[in-house]
Design an enzyme around this catalytic site. Structure first.
Site, PDB file in Angstrom:
ATOM      1  N   ASP A 118       0.848  -1.207   0.000  1.00 28.43           N
ATOM      2  CA  ASP A 118       0.000   0.000   0.000  1.00 28.43           C
ATOM      3  C   ASP A 118       0.883   1.257   0.000  1.00 28.43           C
ATOM      4  O   ASP A 118       0.390   2.375  -0.141  1.00 28.43           O
ATOM      5  CB  ASP A 118      -1.014  -0.003   1.157  1.00 28.43           C
ATOM      6  CG  ASP A 118      -0.357  -0.092   2.521  1.00 28.43           C
ATOM      7  OD1 ASP A 118       0.891  -0.205   2.599  1.00 28.43           O
ATOM      8  OD2 ASP A 118      -1.098  -0.052   3.528  1.00 28.43           O
ATOM      9  N   SER A 119       2.205   1.066   0.060  1.00 26.05           N
ATOM     10  CA  SER A 119       3.132   2.182  -0.177  1.00 26.05           C
ATOM     11  C   SER A 119       2.884   2.793  -1.549  1.00 26.05           C
ATOM     12  O   SER A 119       3.307   3.920  -1.821  1.00 26.05           O
ATOM     13  CB  SER A 119       4.586   1.709  -0.054  1.00 26.05           C
ATOM     14  OG  SER A 119       4.816   0.593  -0.890  1.00 26.05           O
ATOM     15  N   ASP A 165      -1.173  -6.066  -0.427  1.00 25.38           N
ATOM     16  CA  ASP A 165      -1.547  -5.516   0.887  1.00 25.38           C
ATOM     17  C   ASP A 165      -3.052  -5.320   1.017  1.00 25.38           C
ATOM     18  O   ASP A 165      -3.692  -4.795   0.093  1.00 25.38           O
ATOM     19  CB  ASP A 165      -0.902  -4.126   1.071  1.00 25.38           C
ATOM     20  CG  ASP A 165       0.384  -4.176   1.868  1.00 25.38           C
ATOM     21  OD1 ASP A 165       0.692  -5.233   2.462  1.00 25.38           O
ATOM     22  OD2 ASP A 165       1.086  -3.144   1.890  1.00 25.38           O
ATOM     23  N   LYS A 170      -1.251  -9.337   2.664  1.00 22.77           N
ATOM     24  CA  LYS A 170      -0.479  -8.926   3.846  1.00 22.77           C
ATOM     25  C   LYS A 170      -1.350  -8.029   4.710  1.00 22.77           C
ATOM     26  O   LYS A 170      -2.098  -7.195   4.181  1.00 22.77           O
ATOM     27  CB  LYS A 170       0.803  -8.185   3.446  1.00 22.77           C
ATOM     28  CG  LYS A 170       1.589  -7.661   4.665  1.00 22.77           C
ATOM     29  CD  LYS A 170       3.014  -7.272   4.313  1.00 22.77           C
ATOM     30  CE  LYS A 170       3.162  -5.938   3.671  1.00 22.77           C
ATOM     31  NZ  LYS A 170       2.700  -4.784   4.473  1.00 22.77           N
ATOM     32  N   GLU A 190       9.423  -4.378  10.328  1.00 22.05           N
ATOM     33  CA  GLU A 190       9.836  -3.068   9.808  1.00 22.05           C
ATOM     34  C   GLU A 190      10.264  -2.116  10.921  1.00 22.05           C
ATOM     35  O   GLU A 190       9.600  -2.015  11.962  1.00 22.05           O
ATOM     36  CB  GLU A 190       8.670  -2.414   9.019  1.00 22.05           C
ATOM     37  CG  GLU A 190       9.023  -1.000   8.549  1.00 22.05           C
ATOM     38  CD  GLU A 190       8.116  -0.424   7.482  1.00 22.05           C
ATOM     39  OE1 GLU A 190       7.158  -1.085   7.064  1.00 22.05           O
ATOM     40  OE2 GLU A 190       8.401   0.727   7.064  1.00 22.05           O
TER      41      GLU A 190
HETATM   42  O1  KIV Z   1       3.569  -1.117   1.639  1.00 23.70           O
HETATM   43  C1  KIV Z   1       4.725  -1.570   1.521  1.00 23.70           C
HETATM   44  O2  KIV Z   1       5.402  -1.380   0.503  1.00 23.70           O
HETATM   45  C2  KIV Z   1       5.252  -2.367   2.624  1.00 23.70           C
HETATM   46  C3  KIV Z   1       6.710  -2.728   2.573  1.00 23.70           C
HETATM   47  C4  KIV Z   1       7.556  -1.531   2.646  1.00 23.70           C
HETATM   48  C5  KIV Z   1       7.058  -3.751   3.553  1.00 23.70           C
HETATM   49  O3  KIV Z   1       4.547  -2.709   3.500  1.00 23.70           O
END
Ligand code: KIV
Length: 273
Positions: free
Chosen positions: A49-50, A88, A118, A187
């Site tokens: 979700d980044s 995510d 995730k 993290e």
């Molecule tokens: O959202 C994301 O990209 C993440 C990673 C940085 C682990 O959760």
């Protein structure tokens, strides 16, 4: 081995079985062309979700929706054929109840074809993880610095400065592990805490700002390629695409303005038939 088998993707159990003996290489991906470039080199592609911050210019991941994750998940699945693809569950799509999480995860898996989801494993999420796993949904947990909790934490802050923070991260990791997550992202925690967590859980740990002792590592691809001016301390840059793009676009603008582009090689010369 048949060509079908050779081309099949890595599975969640294969990733889980790497614990302690074979490092797991992970990166984020949000688009089909990037997934295609990364796929031969990594074991796991995370549609994180980044994406909200990296591609959509959002200040945090809180504004990311399930619809956005579906679109980017579909693109990454189209661009890859070998890596395990994990998508995510975004903020607001899984926290209310195991049933809500199940509905969102099924949407992601049906619409994208991804193999796993995730979740950020705060307290109370363990019940949801086992609910999903029991119903055939492989889950990656995410402990320590949890970006979706940024408004509670008051920013993106590394964990491990106090005994309470250390105990909480360890409790989240143990609960996530017991609930059946096949891997756990750790993290932004003190390196020795990441090591303790890695030793304490059966699932492989995937570090980001954590420790080399983790069973695998993940970074945001755009960070390692040098697409941002600023990156967190834990990022190692393997390229400087910001500079490369800036130089390429400056050259293009110069050629358009001078009339040098397009040149004869870039023109159609079609005969009227
Ligand atoms: O959202 C994301 O990209 C993440 C990673 C940085 C682990 O959760």
């Amino acid at each position: 081995m048949s060509s079908h088998n050779q081309l099949r993707r890595l599975t969640a159990p294969e990733i889980a079985a790497r614990k302690g003996h074979e490092k797991i290489v992970c990166l984020t991906a949000y688009t089909a062309p990037m997934a295609e470039l990364l796929d031969p080199h990594v074991d796991l592609l995370l549609v994180g979700d980044s994406v909200g911050m990296v591609l959509h210019g959002l200040p945090t991941t809180v504004g990311v929706t399930l619809e956005m994750m579906v679109i980017h998940g579909q693109a990454v699945m189209r661009g890859s054929s070998r890596a395990l693809v994990v998508v995510d569950l975004p903020f607001g799509s899984y926290e209310r109840s195991p049933q809500q999480a199940h509905k969102s995860a099924v949407t992601l898996m049906r619409k994208t074809g991804c193999q796993a989801v995730k979740v950020e494993s705060g307290e109370g999420v363990a019940e949801t993880i086992s609910f999903l796993v029991e119903r055939g949904i492989p889950v990656v947990g995410h402990v320590g610095l949890r970006p979706q909790a940024t408004n509670v934490d008051g920013g993106f802050k590394a964990k491990g400065r106090s005994t309470a923070e250390r105990e909480r991260a360890m409790a989240e990791a143990r609960a996530t592990d017991r609930a059946g997550a096949f891997a756990i992202v750790v993290e932004g925690v003190a390196a020795d805490l990441a090591d303790e967590i890695t030793r304490a859980v059966d699932a492989p740990t995937i570090g980001i700002g954590a420790s080399p002792q983790c069973d695998g590592q993940i970074l945001v691809t755009d960070d390692i390629l040098g697409l941002f001016d600023w990156t967190p301390k834990f990022v190692r840059r393997y390229g400087n695409l910001r500079e490369t793009i800036s130089q390429a676009v400056q050259s293009y603008a110069r050629d358009v303005r001078s009339g040098d582009f397009p040149g004869t090689a870039e023109l159609y010369t079609l005969k009227i038939g």
